[in-house]
Design a protein around this motif. Structure first.
Motif, PDB file in Angstrom:
ATOM      1  N   UNK A  38       0.972  -1.359   0.080  1.00 42.18           N
ATOM      2  CA  UNK A  38      -0.098  -0.026   0.085  1.00 42.18           C
ATOM      3  C   UNK A  38       0.944   1.189   0.116  1.00 42.18           C
ATOM      4  N   UNK A  39       1.844   1.207   0.686  1.00 46.60           N
ATOM      5  CA  UNK A  39       2.940   2.491   0.741  1.00 46.60           C
ATOM      6  C   UNK A  39       3.379   2.685  -0.624  1.00 46.60           C
ATOM      7  N   UNK A  40       3.779   1.443  -0.971  1.00 45.23           N
ATOM      8  CA  UNK A  40       4.723   1.592  -2.549  1.00 45.23           C
ATOM      9  C   UNK A  40       3.622   2.070  -3.456  1.00 45.23           C
ATOM     10  N   UNK A  41       2.384   1.730  -3.253  1.00 43.59           N
ATOM     11  CA  UNK A  41       1.434   2.424  -4.145  1.00 43.59           C
ATOM     12  C   UNK A  41       0.953   3.608  -4.174  1.00 43.59           C
ATOM     13  N   UNK A  42       1.555   4.207  -2.766  1.00 39.90           N
ATOM     14  CA  UNK A  42       1.232   5.585  -2.685  1.00 39.90           C
ATOM     15  C   UNK A  42       0.246   6.102  -1.641  1.00 39.90           C
ATOM     16  N   UNK A  43      -0.199   5.084  -0.908  1.00 38.48           N
ATOM     17  CA  UNK A  43      -1.131   5.244   0.205  1.00 38.48           C
ATOM     18  C   UNK A  43      -0.458   4.924   1.693  1.00 38.48           C
ATOM     19  N   UNK A  44       0.051   5.761   2.271  1.00 33.07           N
ATOM     20  CA  UNK A  44       0.883   5.591   3.624  1.00 33.07           C
ATOM     21  C   UNK A  44      -0.019   5.692   4.682  1.00 33.07           C
ATOM     22  N   UNK A  45      -1.398   6.224   4.733  1.00 30.56           N
ATOM     23  CA  UNK A  45      -2.126   6.259   5.787  1.00 30.56           C
ATOM     24  C   UNK A  45      -2.949   5.006   6.024  1.00 30.56           C
ATOM     25  N   UNK A  46      -2.812   4.363   6.788  1.00 32.40           N
ATOM     26  CA  UNK A  46      -3.634   2.919   6.739  1.00 32.40           C
ATOM     27  C   UNK A  46      -4.557   2.957   8.156  1.00 32.40           C
ATOM     28  N   UNK A  47      -5.846   2.438   7.913  1.00 30.46           N
ATOM     29  CA  UNK A  47      -6.546   2.248   9.333  1.00 30.46           C
ATOM     30  C   UNK A  47      -6.858   0.656   9.323  1.00 30.46           C
ATOM     31  N   UNK A  48      -6.277   0.238  10.385  1.00 29.94           N
ATOM     32  CA  UNK A  48      -6.477  -1.087  10.483  1.00 29.94           C
ATOM     33  C   UNK A  48      -7.753  -1.300  11.527  1.00 29.94           C
ATOM     34  N   UNK A  49      -8.833  -1.937  11.176  1.00 36.21           N
ATOM     35  CA  UNK A  49      -9.771  -2.273  11.974  1.00 36.21           C
ATOM     36  C   UNK A  49      -9.785  -3.057  13.154  1.00 36.21           C
ATOM     37  N   UNK A  50     -10.392  -2.839  14.338  1.00 34.59           N
ATOM     38  CA  UNK A  50     -10.225  -3.825  15.595  1.00 34.59           C
ATOM     39  C   UNK A  50     -11.613  -4.754  15.358  1.00 34.59           C
ATOM     40  N   UNK A  51     -11.456  -5.537  14.303  1.00 37.31           N
ATOM     41  CA  UNK A  51     -12.473  -6.617  14.191  1.00 37.31           C
ATOM     42  C   UNK A  51     -12.001  -7.947  14.059  1.00 37.31           C
ATOM     43  N   UNK A  52     -10.712  -8.181  14.363  1.00 40.68           N
ATOM     44  CA  UNK A  52     -10.138  -9.436  14.257  1.00 40.68           C
ATOM     45  C   UNK A  52      -9.190  -9.762  15.480  1.00 40.68           C
ATOM     46  N   UNK A  53      -9.149 -10.907  15.931  1.00 39.76           N
ATOM     47  CA  UNK A  53      -8.617 -11.217  17.176  1.00 39.76           C
ATOM     48  C   UNK A  53      -7.097 -10.953  17.199  1.00 39.76           C
ATOM     49  N   UNK A  54      -6.586 -10.582  15.987  1.00 43.37           N
ATOM     50  CA  UNK A  54      -4.798 -10.198  16.129  1.00 43.37           C
ATOM     51  C   UNK A  54      -4.761  -8.841  15.559  1.00 43.37           C
TER      52      UNK A  54
END
Ligand code: 3PG
Length: 212
Positions: A38-54
């Motif tokens: 994602x960063x290599x493609x130019x999207x460096x701000x990432x939202x990781x949802x708290x919807x999985x155990x890990x």
């Protein structure tokens, strides 16, 4: 009320990126290559949802990727906030904006992007000091038309629409003066992540970065 967190810095970062990938990931071994693509493609701000155990381990892995600015999504209570900070997140996103959440967010060092879906919710969030808001679920609530209608009466507020954003409609959202960025899951489809096709994800990210 003035918030102590640096929301202006976050706004600058997401304005530059234009699109925030919304990620639902449980497999920690995929976290680093996904963030790198994602960063290599130019999207460096990432939202990781708290919807999985890990999810917290996924965030911590992604936060180590050079250039990545990682935030937590689906934040619903104070424990999520503390866990997000500890995992190395630089911001938080919530689906709604209940008063308790807006208050709890004052006790952490990283900014919250609270979710609103109506003028009443936006006004309550603004009163609590939040002028940069997630508009969720954007398409289901009327999308571009609603955000246009917010412009004049809520002229001091800016939005990140999320929910139903696609390569086809992202341009219409981003052309609005009260839209800073958009969020969406389409840049990291579950099947590509599962296959480990990070080249395809990088391409999707690059296309999104360039406008759809
Ligand atoms: C979410 O919280 O799931 C986001 O709003 C992403 O929505 P999308 O899958 O429609 O992009």
């Amino acid at each position: 009320m003035t918030l102590s967190q640096d929301i202006e810095q976050l706004k600058q970062q997401v304005r530059a990126a234009r699109v925030i990938p919304v990620l639902v990931l449980d497999d920690v071994s995929r976290a680093r290559p996904l963030a790198e693509a994602l960063v290599a493609g130019g999207l460096n701000v990432l939202e990781v949802t708290l919807r999985t155990p890990n999810a917290l381990a996924v965030m911590a892995e992604m936060a180590r990727v050079e250039g990545a600015i990682v935030g937590s999504g689906t934040v619903r209570h104070a424990t999520h906030m503390r866990q997000s900070e500890d995992a190395g997140c630089q911001f938080m996103v919530s689906p709604g904006a209940p008063a308790y959440l807006l208050e709890d967010a004052q006790s952490v060092s990283i900014p919250l992007l609270p979710g609103v879906g109506s003028p009443t919710e936006a006004m309550a969030a603004a009163r609590a000091g939040y002028s940069f808001l997630k508009f969720f679920p954007a398409e289901a609530l009327g999308g571009v038309k609603v955000l246009k209608a917010f412009m004049s009466p809520l002229s001091d507020l800016e939005f990140c629409p999320t929910g139903g954003i696609s390569p086809e409609n992202m341009g219409a959202y981003l052309s609005l003066s009260n839209v800073v960025c958009v969020g969406g899951s389409w840049v990291a489809p579950a099947d590509l992540v599962q296959k480990g096709d990070f080249g395809a994800i990088e391409k999707l990210a690059r296309a999104a970065r360039q406008g759809g």
